[in-house]
Design a protein around this motif. Structure first.
Motif, PDB file in Angstrom:
ATOM      1  N   PRO A   1      -4.683  12.220   2.173  1.00 46.85           N
ATOM      2  CA  PRO A   1      -3.615  11.527   1.438  1.00 46.85           C
ATOM      3  C   PRO A   1      -4.208  10.639   0.342  1.00 46.85           C
ATOM      4  O   PRO A   1      -5.360  10.226   0.415  1.00 46.85           O
ATOM      5  N   ASP A   2      -3.412  10.393  -0.658  1.00 48.18           N
ATOM      6  CA  ASP A   2      -3.792   9.480  -1.734  1.00 48.18           C
ATOM      7  C   ASP A   2      -3.250   8.107  -1.353  1.00 48.18           C
ATOM      8  O   ASP A   2      -2.041   7.944  -1.169  1.00 48.18           O
ATOM      9  N   ILE A   3      -4.133   7.118  -1.200  1.00 50.24           N
ATOM     10  CA  ILE A   3      -3.731   5.778  -0.781  1.00 50.24           C
ATOM     11  C   ILE A   3      -4.165   4.781  -1.850  1.00 50.24           C
ATOM     12  O   ILE A   3      -5.335   4.762  -2.249  1.00 50.24           O
ATOM     13  N   PHE A   4      -3.209   3.951  -2.315  1.00 48.28           N
ATOM     14  CA  PHE A   4      -3.531   2.932  -3.313  1.00 48.28           C
ATOM     15  C   PHE A   4      -2.665   1.708  -3.095  1.00 48.28           C
ATOM     16  O   PHE A   4      -1.610   1.764  -2.472  1.00 48.28           O
ATOM     17  N   THR A   5      -3.132   0.569  -3.581  1.00 47.12           N
ATOM     18  CA  THR A   5      -2.451  -0.713  -3.404  1.00 47.12           C
ATOM     19  C   THR A   5      -2.008  -1.238  -4.766  1.00 47.12           C
ATOM     20  O   THR A   5      -2.760  -1.167  -5.735  1.00 47.12           O
TER      21      THR A   5
ATOM     22  N   ASP B   1       6.873   9.199  -0.782  1.00 47.29           N
ATOM     23  CA  ASP B   1       5.782   8.270  -0.449  1.00 47.29           C
ATOM     24  C   ASP B   1       6.133   7.430   0.777  1.00 47.29           C
ATOM     25  O   ASP B   1       7.308   7.235   1.093  1.00 47.29           O
ATOM     26  N   GLU B   2       5.108   6.920   1.443  1.00 44.80           N
ATOM     27  CA  GLU B   2       5.267   5.910   2.496  1.00 44.80           C
ATOM     28  C   GLU B   2       4.761   4.602   1.920  1.00 44.80           C
ATOM     29  O   GLU B   2       3.702   4.561   1.317  1.00 44.80           O
ATOM     30  N   LEU B   3       5.528   3.524   2.105  1.00 47.91           N
ATOM     31  CA  LEU B   3       5.125   2.210   1.632  1.00 47.91           C
ATOM     32  C   LEU B   3       4.791   1.352   2.839  1.00 47.91           C
ATOM     33  O   LEU B   3       5.621   1.200   3.735  1.00 47.91           O
ATOM     34  N   LEU B   4       3.580   0.807   2.878  1.00 45.38           N
ATOM     35  CA  LEU B   4       3.123  -0.029   3.980  1.00 45.38           C
ATOM     36  C   LEU B   4       3.057  -1.466   3.492  1.00 45.38           C
ATOM     37  O   LEU B   4       2.338  -1.762   2.535  1.00 45.38           O
ATOM     38  N   TYR B   5       3.823  -2.334   4.132  1.00 42.46           N
ATOM     39  CA  TYR B   5       3.863  -3.746   3.747  1.00 42.46           C
ATOM     40  C   TYR B   5       3.422  -4.602   4.920  1.00 42.46           C
ATOM     41  O   TYR B   5       3.912  -4.434   6.036  1.00 42.46           O
ATOM     42  N   THR B   6       2.492  -5.507   4.663  1.00 38.36           N
ATOM     43  CA  THR B   6       2.036  -6.459   5.672  1.00 38.36           C
ATOM     44  C   THR B   6       2.578  -7.825   5.289  1.00 38.36           C
ATOM     45  O   THR B   6       2.273  -8.340   4.208  1.00 38.36           O
ATOM     46  N   ASP B   7       3.400  -8.419   6.177  1.00 40.20           N
ATOM     47  CA  ASP B   7       4.003  -9.716   5.875  1.00 40.20           C
ATOM     48  C   ASP B   7       3.034 -10.859   6.162  1.00 40.20           C
ATOM     49  O   ASP B   7       1.899 -10.647   6.576  1.00 40.20           O
TER      50      ASP B   7
ATOM     51  N   THR C   1       0.852  -1.179   0.000  1.00 39.77           N
ATOM     52  CA  THR C   1       0.000   0.000   0.000  1.00 39.77           C
ATOM     53  C   THR C   1       0.891   1.234   0.000  1.00 39.77           C
ATOM     54  O   THR C   1       1.833   1.329   0.787  1.00 39.77           O
ATOM     55  N   ILE C   2       0.597   2.154  -0.894  1.00 41.54           N
ATOM     56  CA  ILE C   2       1.371   3.382  -1.002  1.00 41.54           C
ATOM     57  C   ILE C   2       0.522   4.533  -0.488  1.00 41.54           C
ATOM     58  O   ILE C   2      -0.627   4.690  -0.894  1.00 41.54           O
ATOM     59  N   ARG C   3       1.110   5.307   0.420  1.00 39.22           N
ATOM     60  CA  ARG C   3       0.438   6.487   0.964  1.00 39.22           C
ATOM     61  C   ARG C   3       1.212   7.704   0.484  1.00 39.22           C
ATOM     62  O   ARG C   3       2.378   7.884   0.814  1.00 39.22           O
TER      63      ARG C   3
END
Length: 120
Positions: free
Chosen positions: A33-37, A84-90, A16-18
């Motif tokens: 913020p613009d949030i997309f996966t 950008d902030e990158l959110l990763y869920t393992d 997910t990119i914020r």
């Protein structure tokens, strides 16, 4: 499936990119913020670096440094920015927030981007 539509490498994970929203003249975020996966390939690792420094008249000093790094690979040209902030869920359900350090694009013989690689 047509080979031209498939990614060069398997993209089995998502990230997910914020992206920051609109800001005022002082840089404060005032818009949402613009949030997309996006589909990606996420590879992470850590490496241990050992260095021995020898100084005249002193005993050996051993220093160690552990560097953790990750690389996110996207198909073709992907609009990812250093801000950008990158959110990763393992796989275990832990979500981590990363910030891009370096963005490179691998181009084919025709000049079009084949892959976008983001080091975080």
């Amino acid at each position: 499936m047509d080979g031209a539509l498939m990614a060069i490498i398997p993209l089995k994970q998502t990230i997910t990119i914020r992206r920051k929203g609109e800001t005022d003249r002082w840089g404060n975020e005032i818009g949402p913020p613009d949030i997309f996966t996006l589909k990606c390939r996420f590879e992470e690792g850590a490496k241990l670096t050992r260095r021995t420094s020898q100084q005249p008249g002193a005993t050996q000093t051993l220093s160690e440094e552990v560097v953790s790094s990750a690389q996110v690979t996207f198909d073709k040209f992907t609009d990812v920015r250093l801000t950008d902030e990158l959110l990763y869920t393992d796989e275990s359900g832990h979500t981590r927030v990363y910030h891009p350090i370096n963005i490179t694009r691998t181009r084919g013989p025709n000049g079009k981007a084949w892959l976008t690689e983001v080091e975080i």
